[in-house]
Design a protein around this motif. Structure first.
Motif, PDB file in Angstrom:
ATOM      1  N   UNK A 119      31.534 -90.656  96.110  1.00  0.00           N
ATOM      2  CA  UNK A 119      31.407 -90.959  97.546  1.00  0.00           C
ATOM      3  C   UNK A 119      32.261 -90.033  98.407  1.00  0.00           C
ATOM      4  N   UNK A 120      32.783 -88.947  97.841  1.00  0.00           N
ATOM      5  CA  UNK A 120      33.619 -88.009  98.596  1.00  0.00           C
ATOM      6  C   UNK A 120      32.814 -86.784  99.006  1.00  0.00           C
ATOM      7  N   UNK A 121      33.155 -86.255 100.177  1.00  0.00           N
ATOM      8  CA  UNK A 121      32.533 -85.015 100.612  1.00  0.00           C
ATOM      9  C   UNK A 121      32.998 -83.856  99.737  1.00  0.00           C
ATOM     10  N   UNK A 122      32.129 -82.871  99.586  1.00  0.00           N
ATOM     11  CA  UNK A 122      32.460 -81.732  98.750  1.00  0.00           C
ATOM     12  C   UNK A 122      33.649 -80.948  99.277  1.00  0.00           C
ATOM     13  N   UNK A 123      33.723 -80.761 100.588  1.00  0.00           N
ATOM     14  CA  UNK A 123      34.829 -80.004 101.168  1.00  0.00           C
ATOM     15  C   UNK A 123      36.151 -80.733 100.993  1.00  0.00           C
ATOM     16  N   UNK A 132      41.840 -81.695  95.568  1.00  0.00           N
ATOM     17  CA  UNK A 132      41.388 -82.119  94.231  1.00  0.00           C
ATOM     18  C   UNK A 132      42.373 -83.038  93.525  1.00  0.00           C
ATOM     19  N   UNK A 133      43.637 -83.012  93.955  1.00  0.00           N
ATOM     20  CA  UNK A 133      44.643 -83.841  93.294  1.00  0.00           C
ATOM     21  C   UNK A 133      44.626 -85.287  93.765  1.00  0.00           C
ATOM     22  N   UNK A 169      40.913 -87.879 101.628  1.00  0.00           N
ATOM     23  CA  UNK A 169      42.090 -87.654 102.465  1.00  0.00           C
ATOM     24  C   UNK A 169      42.054 -88.454 103.759  1.00  0.00           C
ATOM     25  N   UNK A 170      40.863 -88.784 104.258  1.00  0.00           N
ATOM     26  CA  UNK A 170      40.739 -89.624 105.460  1.00  0.00           C
ATOM     27  C   UNK A 170      39.448 -90.427 105.373  1.00  0.00           C
ATOM     28  N   UNK A 171      39.291 -91.355 106.305  1.00  0.00           N
ATOM     29  CA  UNK A 171      38.138 -92.259 106.266  1.00  0.00           C
ATOM     30  C   UNK A 171      36.826 -91.517 106.446  1.00  0.00           C
ATOM     31  N   UNK A 172      36.819 -90.456 107.249  1.00  0.00           N
ATOM     32  CA  UNK A 172      35.581 -89.710 107.501  1.00  0.00           C
ATOM     33  C   UNK A 172      35.085 -88.955 106.275  1.00  0.00           C
TER      34      UNK A 172
END
Length: 288
Positions: free
Chosen positions: A39-43, A49-50, A55-58
């Motif tokens: 469910x994470x964006x590729x960027x 990656x760690x 990193x944020x809700x968006x």
């Protein structure tokens, strides 16, 4: 003395619990990481990656799943349907064969019965990879390559399931079968009304094993269906092609989304039959 015994007992329980929790963590962590990462964006995944979570809700997104189901390049719907058909047909036919065979080995008294069964058990020592070439040759000679039946037929000759079901049938009282025969019941009636209801736990367990083996099979599926129309592929072939075609780090989410999708039907099936698994395995060693 009693206090020492109490401390020893509770210390053992505490250590066992800690070890169990540690093992559960080792097993579940990769699955949880794969689910979250799908469910994470590729960027975001490429930039952090760690991080276990975005990193944020968006950075949370359903795009990986949307890309899979809306792309002509990934006909996931066909892959899931093909895998379900192959696994279901293989499981139903396999259970039918081993149930009848186990009934014959247990309740029929014929010459060389034990010798034949021991011969079948001996085939379990032959590595499966040794049989791949002759099986594939036979499938090609019969013109069944690139078809569902080419996937199904080799999965109908497993001896382990026969052994498991036979061991369970040995726990059925023989007097029950003899009384039914005295009352005029045919073998088919006895099999359908007595043996199958009593042996459903073992059949469910073996059915789950068979379904999982067929659902997760990759090597044989690639041999038989690898060069067919992509819409004829099973989910394992499709997943392998998705991984092969998305080697960049930013596409890890797409790969994991496919992996999660492949797990869902198996988890649903396991939840449906989990109550019978322990019962079926535990009863296979009981003999009359």
């Amino acid at each position: 003395m009693k206090k020492h015994s109490w401390l020893t007992k509770n210390a053992t329980r505490l250590v066992s619990t800690i070890i169990l929790l540690f093992v559960c963590f080792l097993v579940l962590f990769p699955l949880l990481w794969g689910l979250v990462t799908s469910f994470r964006e590729g960027l975001d995944l490429q930039g952090h990656p760690e991080s276990f979570f975005p990193s944020d809700f968006d950075a949370w997104t359903f795009d990986n799943y949307i890309k899979i189901f809306n792309s002509d390049q990934y006909p996931v719907g066909y892959w899931i349907l093909n895998s379900f058909l192959v696994a279901s047909i293989t499981t139903l036919l396999y259970l039918t064969i081993i149930a009848f065979a186990a009934y014959a080995f247990v309740f029929f008294d014929f010459k060389y019965r034990n010798a034949i069964f021991m011969g079948l058990i001996a085939t379990m020592t032959v590595p499966g990879i040794v049989l791949t070439a002759p099986q594939f040759t036979n499938i090609v000679d019969m013109g069944l390559n690139k078809t569902i039946w080419g996937m199904v037929l080799p999965g109908l000759c497993g001896v382990y399931g026969l052994f498991l079901v036979r061991q369970f049938f040995l726990g059925i009282p023989f007097d029950l079968i003899e009384n039914a025969r005295i009352d005029g019941a045919s073998n088919l009636t006895i099999f359908r009304r007595i043996v199958l209801p009593l042996g459903k736990s073992a059949l469910l367990v073996q059915g789950l094993f068979s379904f999982l083996g067929s659902w997760n099979d990759l090597q044989w599926a690639q041999l038989v269906l690898g060069r067919a129309d992509p819409k004829c592929w099973t989910l394992t072939i499709g997943l392998a092609k998705v991984i092969e075609g998305n080697q960049t780090f930013s596409n890890v989410g797409i790969q994991l989304a496919c992996a999660i999708i492949s797990m869902v039907p198996v988890l649903i099936l396991y939840c449906l039959v989990q109550s019978k698994i322990v019962e079926g395995v535990a009863m296979t060693g009981i003999k009359r």
